[in-house]
Structure formats: structure tokens, C-alpha cells
Design a protein around this motif. Structure first.
Motif, PDB file in Angstrom:
ATOM      1  N   TYR A  12      -9.878 -10.219   3.701  1.00  0.00           N
ATOM      2  CA  TYR A  12     -10.317 -11.624   3.657  1.00  0.00           C
ATOM      3  C   TYR A  12      -9.178 -12.538   3.206  1.00  0.00           C
ATOM      4  O   TYR A  12      -8.989 -13.620   3.750  1.00  0.00           O
ATOM      5  CB  TYR A  12     -11.529 -11.791   2.736  1.00  0.00           C
ATOM      6  N   VAL A  13      -8.422 -12.100   2.192  1.00  0.00           N
ATOM      7  CA  VAL A  13      -7.276 -12.888   1.718  1.00  0.00           C
ATOM      8  C   VAL A  13      -6.241 -13.017   2.833  1.00  0.00           C
ATOM      9  O   VAL A  13      -5.658 -14.095   3.035  1.00  0.00           O
ATOM     10  CB  VAL A  13      -6.663 -12.254   0.453  1.00  0.00           C
ATOM     11  N   LEU A  14      -6.018 -11.946   3.566  1.00  0.00           N
ATOM     12  CA  LEU A  14      -5.054 -11.960   4.667  1.00  0.00           C
ATOM     13  C   LEU A  14      -5.470 -12.942   5.758  1.00  0.00           C
ATOM     14  O   LEU A  14      -4.653 -13.754   6.214  1.00  0.00           O
ATOM     15  CB  LEU A  14      -4.903 -10.554   5.242  1.00  0.00           C
ATOM     16  N   PHE A  15      -6.735 -12.896   6.170  1.00  0.00           N
ATOM     17  CA  PHE A  15      -7.207 -13.842   7.189  1.00  0.00           C
ATOM     18  C   PHE A  15      -7.117 -15.282   6.693  1.00  0.00           C
ATOM     19  O   PHE A  15      -6.650 -16.169   7.410  1.00  0.00           O
ATOM     20  CB  PHE A  15      -8.661 -13.526   7.590  1.00  0.00           C
ATOM     21  N   GLY A  16      -7.552 -15.520   5.469  1.00  0.00           N
ATOM     22  CA  GLY A  16      -7.550 -16.878   4.925  1.00  0.00           C
ATOM     23  C   GLY A  16      -6.153 -17.434   4.729  1.00  0.00           C
ATOM     24  O   GLY A  16      -5.856 -18.566   5.137  1.00  0.00           O
ATOM     25  N   SER A  17      -5.280 -16.652   4.113  1.00  0.00           N
ATOM     26  CA  SER A  17      -3.925 -17.149   3.861  1.00  0.00           C
ATOM     27  C   SER A  17      -3.154 -17.334   5.163  1.00  0.00           C
ATOM     28  O   SER A  17      -2.395 -18.301   5.300  1.00  0.00           O
ATOM     29  CB  SER A  17      -3.178 -16.198   2.927  1.00  0.00           C
ATOM     30  N   SER A  18      -3.350 -16.464   6.121  1.00  0.00           N
ATOM     31  CA  SER A  18      -2.676 -16.631   7.415  1.00  0.00           C
ATOM     32  C   SER A  18      -3.140 -17.891   8.121  1.00  0.00           C
ATOM     33  O   SER A  18      -2.330 -18.611   8.714  1.00  0.00           O
ATOM     34  CB  SER A  18      -2.946 -15.423   8.312  1.00  0.00           C
ATOM     35  N   THR A  19      -4.421 -18.164   8.050  1.00  0.00           N
ATOM     36  CA  THR A  19      -4.951 -19.372   8.685  1.00  0.00           C
ATOM     37  C   THR A  19      -4.411 -20.623   8.021  1.00  0.00           C
ATOM     38  O   THR A  19      -3.968 -21.562   8.693  1.00  0.00           O
ATOM     39  CB  THR A  19      -6.491 -19.366   8.635  1.00  0.00           C
ATOM     40  N   VAL A  20      -4.418 -20.658   6.699  1.00  0.00           N
ATOM     41  CA  VAL A  20      -3.929 -21.838   5.973  1.00  0.00           C
ATOM     42  C   VAL A  20      -2.439 -22.058   6.226  1.00  0.00           C
ATOM     43  O   VAL A  20      -2.000 -23.183   6.515  1.00  0.00           O
ATOM     44  CB  VAL A  20      -4.227 -21.694   4.462  1.00  0.00           C
ATOM     45  N   ILE A  21      -1.641 -21.008   6.135  1.00  0.00           N
ATOM     46  CA  ILE A  21      -0.196 -21.139   6.360  1.00  0.00           C
ATOM     47  C   ILE A  21       0.084 -21.551   7.804  1.00  0.00           C
ATOM     48  O   ILE A  21       0.939 -22.404   8.066  1.00  0.00           O
ATOM     49  CB  ILE A  21       0.526 -19.828   5.992  1.00  0.00           C
ATOM     50  N   TRP A  79       0.826  -1.205   0.000  1.00  0.00           N
ATOM     51  CA  TRP A  79       0.000   0.000   0.000  1.00  0.00           C
ATOM     52  C   TRP A  79       0.862   1.257   0.000  1.00  0.00           C
ATOM     53  O   TRP A  79       0.566   2.217  -0.705  1.00  0.00           O
ATOM     54  CB  TRP A  79      -0.896   0.028   1.228  1.00  0.00           C
ATOM     55  N   ASP A  80       1.928   1.257   0.804  1.00  0.00           N
ATOM     56  CA  ASP A  80       2.773   2.454   0.913  1.00  0.00           C
ATOM     57  C   ASP A  80       3.523   2.757  -0.380  1.00  0.00           C
ATOM     58  O   ASP A  80       3.702   3.921  -0.727  1.00  0.00           O
ATOM     59  CB  ASP A  80       3.779   2.297   2.054  1.00  0.00           C
ATOM     60  N   HIS A  81       3.969   1.727  -1.071  1.00  0.00           N
ATOM     61  CA  HIS A  81       4.797   1.945  -2.258  1.00  0.00           C
ATOM     62  C   HIS A  81       3.997   2.103  -3.543  1.00  0.00           C
ATOM     63  O   HIS A  81       4.463   2.743  -4.478  1.00  0.00           O
ATOM     64  CB  HIS A  81       5.827   0.822  -2.404  1.00  0.00           C
ATOM     65  N   THR A  82       2.813   1.504  -3.620  1.00  0.00           N
ATOM     66  CA  THR A  82       2.042   1.581  -4.862  1.00  0.00           C
ATOM     67  C   THR A  82       0.838   2.503  -4.777  1.00  0.00           C
ATOM     68  O   THR A  82       0.323   2.934  -5.808  1.00  0.00           O
ATOM     69  CB  THR A  82       1.540   0.186  -5.273  1.00  0.00           C
ATOM     70  N   LEU A  83       0.358   2.775  -3.575  1.00  0.00           N
ATOM     71  CA  LEU A  83      -0.861   3.548  -3.350  1.00  0.00           C
ATOM     72  C   LEU A  83      -2.061   2.936  -4.064  1.00  0.00           C
ATOM     73  O   LEU A  83      -3.015   3.623  -4.414  1.00  0.00           O
ATOM     74  CB  LEU A  83      -0.681   5.009  -3.781  1.00  0.00           C
ATOM     75  N   LYS A  84      -2.015   1.632  -4.265  1.00  0.00           N
ATOM     76  CA  LYS A  84      -3.133   0.910  -4.877  1.00  0.00           C
ATOM     77  C   LYS A  84      -3.771   0.018  -3.826  1.00  0.00           C
ATOM     78  O   LYS A  84      -3.122  -0.451  -2.913  1.00  0.00           O
ATOM     79  CB  LYS A  84      -2.647   0.062  -6.045  1.00  0.00           C
ATOM     80  N   GLY A  85      -5.047  -0.239  -3.996  1.00  0.00           N
ATOM     81  CA  GLY A  85      -5.755  -1.119  -3.069  1.00  0.00           C
ATOM     82  C   GLY A  85      -6.244  -0.410  -1.831  1.00  0.00           C
ATOM     83  O   GLY A  85      -6.532  -1.046  -0.825  1.00  0.00           O
ATOM     84  N   LEU A  86      -6.360   0.906  -1.884  1.00  0.00           N
ATOM     85  CA  LEU A  86      -6.786   1.661  -0.713  1.00  0.00           C
ATOM     86  C   LEU A  86      -8.273   2.014  -0.738  1.00  0.00           C
ATOM     87  O   LEU A  86      -8.747   2.680   0.171  1.00  0.00           O
ATOM     88  CB  LEU A  86      -5.949   2.936  -0.566  1.00  0.00           C
ATOM     89  N   ASP A  87      -8.999   1.557  -1.748  1.00  0.00           N
ATOM     90  CA  ASP A  87     -10.439   1.776  -1.751  1.00  0.00           C
ATOM     91  C   ASP A  87     -11.103   0.708  -0.885  1.00  0.00           C
ATOM     92  O   ASP A  87     -10.498  -0.296  -0.519  1.00  0.00           O
ATOM     93  CB  ASP A  87     -10.995   1.772  -3.179  1.00  0.00           C
ATOM     94  N   ILE A  88     -12.342   0.930  -0.534  1.00  0.00           N
ATOM     95  CA  ILE A  88     -13.023   0.079   0.447  1.00  0.00           C
ATOM     96  C   ILE A  88     -13.139  -1.363  -0.028  1.00  0.00           C
ATOM     97  O   ILE A  88     -12.870  -2.301   0.729  1.00  0.00           O
ATOM     98  CB  ILE A  88     -14.410   0.661   0.784  1.00  0.00           C
ATOM     99  N   LYS A  89     -13.516  -1.575  -1.290  1.00  0.00           N
ATOM    100  CA  LYS A  89     -13.681  -2.946  -1.791  1.00  0.00           C
ATOM    101  C   LYS A  89     -12.353  -3.698  -1.832  1.00  0.00           C
ATOM    102  O   LYS A  89     -12.288  -4.874  -1.472  1.00  0.00           O
ATOM    103  CB  LYS A  89     -14.323  -2.931  -3.177  1.00  0.00           C
ATOM    104  N   SER A  90     -11.293  -3.032  -2.243  1.00  0.00           N
ATOM    105  CA  SER A  90      -9.975  -3.679  -2.283  1.00  0.00           C
ATOM    106  C   SER A  90      -9.462  -3.992  -0.880  1.00  0.00           C
ATOM    107  O   SER A  90      -8.870  -5.045  -0.650  1.00  0.00           O
ATOM    108  CB  SER A  90      -8.963  -2.795  -3.005  1.00  0.00           C
ATOM    109  N   MET A  91      -9.704  -3.073   0.050  1.00  0.00           N
ATOM    110  CA  MET A  91      -9.270  -3.317   1.424  1.00  0.00           C
ATOM    111  C   MET A  91     -10.037  -4.486   2.038  1.00  0.00           C
ATOM    112  O   MET A  91      -9.465  -5.302   2.753  1.00  0.00           O
ATOM    113  CB  MET A  91      -9.454  -2.067   2.280  1.00  0.00           C
ATOM    114  N   GLU A  92     -11.317  -4.558   1.740  1.00  0.00           N
ATOM    115  CA  GLU A  92     -12.122  -5.671   2.255  1.00  0.00           C
ATOM    116  C   GLU A  92     -11.646  -6.991   1.659  1.00  0.00           C
ATOM    117  O   GLU A  92     -11.479  -7.974   2.379  1.00  0.00           O
ATOM    118  CB  GLU A  92     -13.593  -5.426   1.918  1.00  0.00           C
TER     119      GLU A  92
END
Length: 172
Positions: free
Chosen positions: A154-163, A137-150
Motif C-alpha cells: 500500500y505504501v509503495l502504490f501510494g508513494s509512487s502515485t504521489v511522486i 527485503w534481501d539484505h535485512t530479511l525483515k518485512g516478509l510476513d503477510i501483514k508487513s508485505m501488505e
């Protein structure tokens, strides 16, 4: 102050009510006003004469998943810091050998090993991946809208759980 004006009387009534103990439920009125306020058992003020509803408590609201992921990132960071500090302080203060203690726990309670691994793997994995997400987020400034953050939450919670489950299942 001019106490003949209705506004200061209302303020005076509210001030008097807030100084009562919440569990008393006592009615308070100021002489010369028709406004009566009371505390409910959970400490919220109800203005009966105005007919206003009590403001709902924060636990009825649904937190956005982005807020939950931010809170989880902070909590996992604190848990990792406290855990590392605790192990380091125990090693220095007690003058003990931490690997020997871990081996003793492995032999005495082998069923707890996967649970202990999961309790260590999830905060490490989650905090690391959330840090990577923040760097992106800091380097690209992309993904900061509400839908992308949501979606990224979800990807963060899921991938952390699986790993984390994968790391807990590995035997060393």
C-alpha cells in the motif's frame, strides 16, 4: 486396460468430452456408463450425474495486494524496457533527433504533456521504489510476513502515485 472397471470408463468419458469444441454444448456419454458431461459456453466441464458444481473462474477471486504489487513491478519493468528500446531503435533506424520530436509534440499538443509525463513517471517511480523494497527485503530479511508485505505494498502504490503526480506537475 480393463474397461469393465468403472474408473476407466469415466476417464474415457472425460477424454471424449475434452476433445469436443466448447461452443457446441454437445452431450457425450460412453456406452455402458451413466455419467454424462457437457461443455458450458465458456469451456468448463459440468458433470450432471455427479451433481458437482463448476469450478469458478480466477476473476472472481480477490488478488492479495502483495501479488498485485509484484505484477505491477513486472509490468512496469517490461514497459520501461520496451519504451527505452523503442526510442533507441527509432533514433538509430530512422536517424532522427529525438529531442526535436519531443519539442514538436510539446508545441503541437501542450495538453498531452502532463499525461505523457505521468505515463513515464509512474513506471519509473514504481519500479525504482519496488526495487528498493526488494533490496531491503534481501539484505535485512525483515518485512516478509503477510501483514508487513501488505502494508509495504500500500505504501509503495501510494508513494509512487504521489511522486509521479508531482513529477508530472513539474514544468521544465
Amino acid at each position: 486396460r480393463n474397461l469393465d472397471h468403472p474408473a476407466p470408463r469415466r476417464m474415457l468419458a472425460r477424454t471424449a468430452v475434452r476433445r469436443l469444441r466448447p461452443h457446441t454444448g454437445a452431450l457425450v456419454s460412453v456406452r455402458g456408463t451413466k455419467e454424462v458431461e457437457t461443455f458450458s459456453p465458456n469451456g468448463q466441464i459440468r458433470e450432471f450425474s455427479k451433481g458437482r458444481p463448476i469450478s469458478p473462474h480466477v476473476n472472481i477471486y480477490k488478488f492479495p495486494v502483495a501479488a498485485l504489487s509484484s505484477i505491477t513491478n513486472r509490468v512496469t519493468g517490461c514497459l520501461l524496457s520496451v519504451g527505452c528500446f523503442g526510442i533507441g531503435a527509432a533514433a538509430m533506424a530512422i536517424d532522427c533527433n529525438i529531442p526535436i520530436i519531443f519539442d514538436a509534440v510539446k508545441t503541437s499538443a501542450p495538453a498531452l504533456i502532463p499525461v505523457a509525463k505521468l505515463c513515464i513517471a509512474f513506471p519509473l517511480t514504481y519500479h525504482y521504489l519496488a526495487g528498493v523494497r526488494h533490496l531491503v527485503w534481501d539484505h535485512t530479511l525483515k518485512g516478509l510476513d503477510i501483514k508487513s508485505m501488505e502494508a509495504s505494498s500500500y505504501v509503495l502504490f501510494g508513494s509512487s502515485t504521489v511522486i509521479s503526480l508531482g513529477l508530472a506537475a513539474i514544468s521544465f
